[in-house]
Design an enzyme around this catalytic site. Structure first.
Site, PDB file in Angstrom:
ATOM      1  N   LYS A 194       0.737  -1.264   0.042  1.00  0.00           N
ATOM      2  CA  LYS A 194       0.057   0.091   0.085  1.00  0.00           C
ATOM      3  C   LYS A 194       0.772   1.204  -0.158  1.00  0.00           C
ATOM      4  CE  LYS A 194      -3.678   2.473   2.464  1.00  0.00           C
ATOM      5  NZ  LYS A 194      -4.398   2.154   3.692  1.00  0.00           N
ATOM      6  N   ARG A 216       0.962  10.166   6.003  1.00  0.00           N
ATOM      7  CA  ARG A 216       1.172   8.742   6.395  1.00  0.00           C
ATOM      8  C   ARG A 216       2.397   8.223   5.829  1.00  0.00           C
ATOM      9  NH1 ARG A 216      -5.514   8.173   5.588  1.00  0.00           N
ATOM     10  NH2 ARG A 216      -5.890   8.678   7.447  1.00  0.00           N
ATOM     11  N   GLU A 232       7.367  -6.468   1.426  1.00  0.00           N
ATOM     12  CA  GLU A 232       6.356  -6.449   2.410  1.00  0.00           C
ATOM     13  C   GLU A 232       5.320  -7.686   2.156  1.00  0.00           C
ATOM     14  OE1 GLU A 232       5.368  -4.426   4.605  1.00  0.00           O
ATOM     15  OE2 GLU A 232       6.379  -2.482   4.602  1.00  0.00           O
ATOM     16  N   LYS A 247      -1.989  -1.706  -3.736  1.00  0.00           N
ATOM     17  CA  LYS A 247      -2.936  -0.445  -3.886  1.00  0.00           C
ATOM     18  C   LYS A 247      -2.267   0.909  -3.819  1.00  0.00           C
ATOM     19  CE  LYS A 247      -6.181   2.011  -0.689  1.00  0.00           C
ATOM     20  NZ  LYS A 247      -6.900   2.093   0.541  1.00  0.00           N
TER      21      LYS A 247
END
Length: 327
Positions: A194, A216, A232, A247
């Site tokens: 993400k 973020r 990840e 995403k």
């Protein structure tokens, strides 16, 4: 003898074009995101996402019926609570908005498959995806809250949970708590890859989840990086993820392809709010043919390697597949 190669032979007839099509899509691979908020008799259009709405629990059945009639069998629920606090208590409350929506939906539309987004940004007063220590998101303090939220969703009827917070170790925390409580059969769809993306802007309007300070980037990924995506994804699989998600989708087709080629698990892609909003805006201006663009972009995501597509155009794509325009 004519030595000229003639690939066009396979393009002359539409029946043949369909027969030899390399990328195949099916309605069963679509997931439709839905926003649920506290209150009654609410069907509120989202200003940044024309054609998308916030629903209250009492109006949600009307939309679920439309989703089912369109041939879409899976939905993902996002909750918008009436009150927020620093501890995100609404995320895991037994009478939380997602929990109430699940209980109703499972009773009235049991044949639909319900996935829940597990994150805290919609529920925290500060808009970040975890617990704070000063102005920093405390990774390890967030893990038990995420696990508790996922468990509450499953207890309310969720068929699958999808953690999207990007905290290190959250898949393991969720898997451990679900298994401990007898839910070892519930799969985890991890938002493994993400990116910190400007394409999320309309979603933050829809979910009222913009951070009140900072950004973020300390937990979502840098969009310059692809090797990090492999890391990840690998970590989440080792922790117990059953499916992986990339995403956003359109600007990350190369990442979708890399993840799909590297790992032997289903790969999902999320065509996010900014992608939807751009197509809608251009279509409303008359600059593009909306249906054609929706089909083309969806095909590109599947062609890159996605097995599953989360998209705000799920109902329309299901129709186009039924009509033979896509599939």
């Amino acid at each position: 003898m004519d030595q000229l190669q003639r690939p066009r032979r396979l393009r002359y007839d539409p029946r043949l074009r369909n027969m030899v099509r390399e990328t195949r899509m099916d309605k069963s691979s679509l997931i439709y995101p839905l926003f649920i908020q506290e209150g009654n008799n609410i069907t509120q259009e989202i200003s940044a996402m024309p054609g998308q709405f916030r629903y209250s629990v009492d109006t949600l059945p009307y939309e679920l019926e439309r989703v089912a009639k369109a041939g879409v069998s899976s939905v993902m629920l996002f909750g918008i609570p009436e009150k927020k606090d620093e501890l995100a208590s609404g995320a895991w409350a037994e009478d939380g908005i997602v929990q109430k929506a699940l209980k109703m939906a499972k009773q009235e539309f049991p044949n639909l498959y319900y996935i829940t987004d597990v994150c805290l940004c919609e529920y925290t007063s500060h808009g970040h995806c975890g617990m704070l220590c000063g102005h920093e998101v405390d990774n390890d303090a967030t893990l038990p809250v995420l696990a508790k939220t996922a468990l509450s969703h499953v207890q309310a009827g969720a068929d699958m949970v999808a953690p999207s917070d990007m905290m290190d170790g959250r898949v393991s925390a969720i898997r451990t708590l679900l298994d401990k409580n007898g839910f070892s059969s519930i799969p985890i769809l991890s938002y493994a890859v993400k990116y910190s993306s400007s394409f999320y802007g309309p979603f933050r309007t829809a979910a009222d989840s913009a951070p009140s300070f900072g950004d973020r980037k300390s937990y979502q990924m840098d969009y310059h990086n692809k090797k990090e995506a492999i890391k990840e994804a690998q970590l989440d699989l080792e922790e117990g993820a059953d499916l992986l998600m990339v995403k956003p989708a359109l600007s990350y087709l190369d990442v979708i392809q890399t993840v799909e080629q590297k790992f032997d698990v289903p790969v999902a892609a999320y065509s996010v709010s900014g992608e939807y909003a751009m197509i809608k805006a251009a279509a409303q201006k008359g600059w593009i043919d909306e249906a054609s663009i929706v089909c083309e972009t969806a095909a590109s995501i599947y062609r890159a390697g996605a097995d599953i597509l989360l998209t705000y155009y799920a109902k329309e794509l299901a129709q186009y597949m039924a009509e033979g325009r896509l599939g």
